[in-house]
Design a protein around this motif. Sequence first.
Motif, PDB file in Angstrom:
ATOM      1  N   ARG A   1      -7.004  -2.628  -5.764  1.00 34.96           N
ATOM      2  CA  ARG A   1      -6.264  -3.247  -4.560  1.00 34.96           C
ATOM      3  C   ARG A   1      -6.153  -2.087  -3.426  1.00 34.96           C
ATOM      4  NH1 ARG A   1      -0.825  -5.330  -7.711  1.00 34.96           N
ATOM      5  NH2 ARG A   1      -1.538  -7.598  -8.334  1.00 34.96           N
ATOM      6  N   THR A   2      -6.104  -0.805  -3.777  1.00 34.94           N
ATOM      7  CA  THR A   2      -6.328   0.269  -2.682  1.00 34.94           C
ATOM      8  C   THR A   2      -7.614   0.140  -2.108  1.00 34.94           C
ATOM      9  OG1 THR A   2      -4.445   1.713  -3.859  1.00 34.94           O
ATOM     10  CG2 THR A   2      -6.085   2.654  -2.304  1.00 34.94           C
ATOM     11  N   LEU A   3      -8.656   0.088  -2.896  1.00 33.88           N
ATOM     12  CA  LEU A   3     -10.147  -0.061  -2.406  1.00 33.88           C
ATOM     13  C   LEU A   3     -10.186  -1.132  -1.473  1.00 33.88           C
ATOM     14  CD1 LEU A   3     -11.905   0.932  -5.749  1.00 33.88           C
ATOM     15  CD2 LEU A   3     -11.543   2.427  -3.655  1.00 33.88           C
TER      16      LEU A   3
ATOM     17  N   TRP B   1       6.446   6.755   1.196  1.00 35.10           N
ATOM     18  CA  TRP B   1       5.676   6.106   2.229  1.00 35.10           C
ATOM     19  C   TRP B   1       4.385   5.583   1.310  1.00 35.10           C
ATOM     20  CZ3 TRP B   1       2.036   9.277   4.287  1.00 35.10           C
ATOM     21  CH2 TRP B   1       2.536  10.675   4.455  1.00 35.10           C
ATOM     22  N   GLY B   2       4.661   5.004   0.299  1.00 37.69           N
ATOM     23  CA  GLY B   2       3.135   4.551  -0.345  1.00 37.69           C
ATOM     24  C   GLY B   2       2.501   3.584   0.281  1.00 37.69           C
ATOM     25  N   GLU B   3       3.216   2.838   1.085  1.00 35.58           N
ATOM     26  CA  GLU B   3       2.575   1.763   2.033  1.00 35.58           C
ATOM     27  C   GLU B   3       1.350   2.228   2.749  1.00 35.58           C
ATOM     28  OE1 GLU B   3       3.720  -2.077   4.839  1.00 35.58           O
ATOM     29  OE2 GLU B   3       5.262  -0.406   4.679  1.00 35.58           O
ATOM     30  N   LEU B   4       1.508   3.469   3.225  1.00 33.74           N
ATOM     31  CA  LEU B   4       0.437   4.106   4.036  1.00 33.74           C
ATOM     32  C   LEU B   4      -0.521   4.657   3.159  1.00 33.74           C
ATOM     33  CD1 LEU B   4      -0.849   4.687   6.718  1.00 33.74           C
ATOM     34  CD2 LEU B   4       0.831   6.621   6.953  1.00 33.74           C
ATOM     35  N   ARG B   5      -0.190   5.553   2.286  1.00 34.34           N
ATOM     36  CA  ARG B   5      -1.010   6.256   1.314  1.00 34.34           C
ATOM     37  C   ARG B   5      -2.141   5.305   0.588  1.00 34.34           C
ATOM     38  NH1 ARG B   5       1.049  11.284   1.102  1.00 34.34           N
ATOM     39  NH2 ARG B   5       3.373  11.601   1.331  1.00 34.34           N
TER      40      ARG B   5
ATOM     41  N   SER C   1      -0.490  12.842  -1.290  1.00 35.66           N
ATOM     42  CA  SER C   1       0.761  13.539  -1.008  1.00 35.66           C
ATOM     43  C   SER C   1       1.088  14.439  -0.036  1.00 35.66           C
ATOM     44  CB  SER C   1       1.328  14.202  -2.447  1.00 35.66           C
ATOM     45  OG  SER C   1       0.447  15.434  -2.691  1.00 35.66           O
ATOM     46  N   GLY C   2       2.112  14.589   0.293  1.00 35.21           N
ATOM     47  CA  GLY C   2       2.156  15.529   1.430  1.00 35.21           C
ATOM     48  C   GLY C   2       2.047  14.939   2.898  1.00 35.21           C
ATOM     49  N   HIS C   3       2.102  15.891   3.847  1.00 37.91           N
ATOM     50  CA  HIS C   3       2.218  15.388   5.354  1.00 37.91           C
ATOM     51  C   HIS C   3       0.617  14.849   5.613  1.00 37.91           C
ATOM     52  CE1 HIS C   3       6.436  16.153   5.527  1.00 37.91           C
ATOM     53  NE2 HIS C   3       6.180  17.541   5.562  1.00 37.91           N
TER      54      HIS C   3
ATOM     55  N   ALA D   1       7.842  11.240   7.747  1.00 35.87           N
ATOM     56  CA  ALA D   1       7.794   9.988   6.960  1.00 35.87           C
ATOM     57  C   ALA D   1       7.278   9.004   7.775  1.00 35.87           C
ATOM     58  CB  ALA D   1       9.265   9.770   6.670  1.00 35.87           C
ATOM     59  N   TRP D   2       6.676   7.937   7.140  1.00 34.26           N
ATOM     60  CA  TRP D   2       6.013   6.731   7.998  1.00 34.26           C
ATOM     61  C   TRP D   2       6.666   5.644   7.038  1.00 34.26           C
ATOM     62  CZ3 TRP D   2       2.485   7.152  11.621  1.00 34.26           C
ATOM     63  CH2 TRP D   2       1.882   8.536  12.009  1.00 34.26           C
ATOM     64  N   CYS D   3       6.348   4.716   7.818  1.00 35.72           N
ATOM     65  CA  CYS D   3       6.693   3.193   7.485  1.00 35.72           C
ATOM     66  C   CYS D   3       8.161   2.849   7.522  1.00 35.72           C
ATOM     67  CB  CYS D   3       6.339   2.665   5.921  1.00 35.72           C
ATOM     68  SG  CYS D   3       4.470   3.213   5.926  1.00 35.72           S
ATOM     69  N   LYS D   4       8.853   2.006   6.418  1.00 31.06           N
ATOM     70  CA  LYS D   4      10.277   1.646   6.475  1.00 31.06           C
ATOM     71  C   LYS D   4      10.978   1.882   5.289  1.00 31.06           C
ATOM     72  CE  LYS D   4       7.687  -2.248   6.064  1.00 31.06           C
ATOM     73  NZ  LYS D   4       6.446  -2.569   6.532  1.00 31.06           N
ATOM     74  N   HIS D   5      11.617   0.972   4.769  1.00 34.85           N
ATOM     75  CA  HIS D   5      12.328   1.127   3.422  1.00 34.85           C
ATOM     76  C   HIS D   5      13.413   2.073   3.182  1.00 34.85           C
ATOM     77  CE1 HIS D   5       7.562   0.388   2.761  1.00 34.85           C
ATOM     78  NE2 HIS D   5       8.143  -0.670   2.588  1.00 34.85           N
ATOM     79  N   THR D   6      14.150   2.424   4.050  1.00 35.14           N
ATOM     80  CA  THR D   6      15.295   3.197   4.067  1.00 35.14           C
ATOM     81  C   THR D   6      16.496   2.610   4.697  1.00 35.14           C
ATOM     82  OG1 THR D   6      14.997   4.558   6.132  1.00 35.14           O
ATOM     83  CG2 THR D   6      13.752   5.195   4.243  1.00 35.14           C
TER      84      THR D   6
END
Length: 503
Positions: free
Chosen positions: A192-194, A278-282, A290-292, A349-354
């Motif tokens: 799915r990531t690919l 923020w796995g949605e962007l990763r 991981s990391g910034h 951080a990125w995306c939402k989920h908080t």
Amino acid sequence: MKTINFQFQILKLFILFVSVLLTGNGILFADEPSPTRATTANKKNVLFFHIDDLRPELGCYGKTYIQSPNIDALATQGVLFKRAYCQQALCAPSRISMMSGMYPDTTGICDLWTPITKVMPDAMTMPRYFKQRGYETFSFGKVYHHTRDDKKSWTKLSPKKTIKYANKDTLDGIKQRTEDGKKRGVDINTLRTLGKGPAFEIADVDDEAYPDGQTAYEAIESLRGVKDKLFFMCVGFAKPHLPFAAPKKYWDLYQRDDFDVPDRALPEGSPSLAFTKWGELRNYMGMPDSGHLSDDQTRELKHGYAACVSFADAQVGKVLAELDRLGLRESTIIVLWGDHGYKLGDYGAWCKHTNLELDTHIPFMVSAPGFAKGEQTDSLVEMVDVFPTLAKITGGDVPESCDGKSLEEVLAKPDTKIRDFAISQYPRGKTTGYSLRNARWRYTEWINSTSGNVVARELFDHQSLSLAKRNLADDPQHASLIAELSKQLNTTDRIIALAIEKP
């Protein structure tokens, strides 16, 4: 008996004749009256824009670095809500909550995977409500997270569009990586990531090469076809959701160096529950596991986000221009909202989920004939308030199932206050965070669903509406304030009792 039947037929013909004279519309007593202008002269249409991942950073919200002329113009024609909050910073539950007027704890939907028709097949939703009142109901683009959710409530439901990229090289690259992954026997998540491809795309194409351009075109065509009837039309634009893919002309509105790199420091004393990885962007190509992000990546993505906002804004403008051309503006209530906020490198951080301010604070505006124009309001509102509002200002009754409050008084007098605070929530496994936002403070309790115990607290001071830098929940100076806010939070209808699993 024959005489009675003959007399009855004569009476029916007389009634039909009178109805034609009075309404010019034919059968007055049909089972489902035709919702034409002749029979509904005092009712209003509803045109509802849904925009994904849109922060309240637009020209009309005082953020001039974003070019959003069409949304800004709409704000001058109605009431802009400066303190509007979604119920959960995640697409599916936020949209379901708003469309049903019910809190996530009422629907029981707090995840991405559950459509409302699966758990509440008879739920009174906005499209169902307006369809039952004789409106033509339309859904174009991303309205619900699940495109075919609530499908029986729509007169017309556009098919789901899955195109994310327009450049042939991008599409060919995704295809090749996916095929290579299959040959290597990678797991389904890796596959799915690919298939996601890059996090952004600059394509020298027309607007219609992307789904949002197609959605605007469909909405315009349908407006032309329904202009003489009552309609409830939802038009959902996917941008600025990832990937940040938009026609080149919208990227060209901005210079890369105009975008800064936010402070990456987390608020001091914050519990780990307050943030995500923020796995949605990763999951997109080129993003670190991981990391910034690097400074260059941060500026690149912020540039892409801004381009996508301007792209979505242009589509809003096209639809509104057609509404004006058809002479429907004065008979149409226009609503625009973002389903939740978004982080663009803020706190690193990125995306939402908080439950953070950045993720729950949203853009929201209503332009309604007969109500205030060119006004802004500080009235605290929740998105469960939208359904009751539209029911009231279109002359209907508010369904008993609605948890929210009508904003009719605020639309008439924008300095009116209907809430002392707004509630948002977010689940983390068996722990749910409930966040109370009043005029100054954001207070959150993370509640274990099994024991009902509070396992963590957050208190952020947003007096200046800037990013909070420190969690004040453990500060003795704020003990009495926390006690007061906790009492308010836990006396709402759904907190604690709904958070704890029933035996």
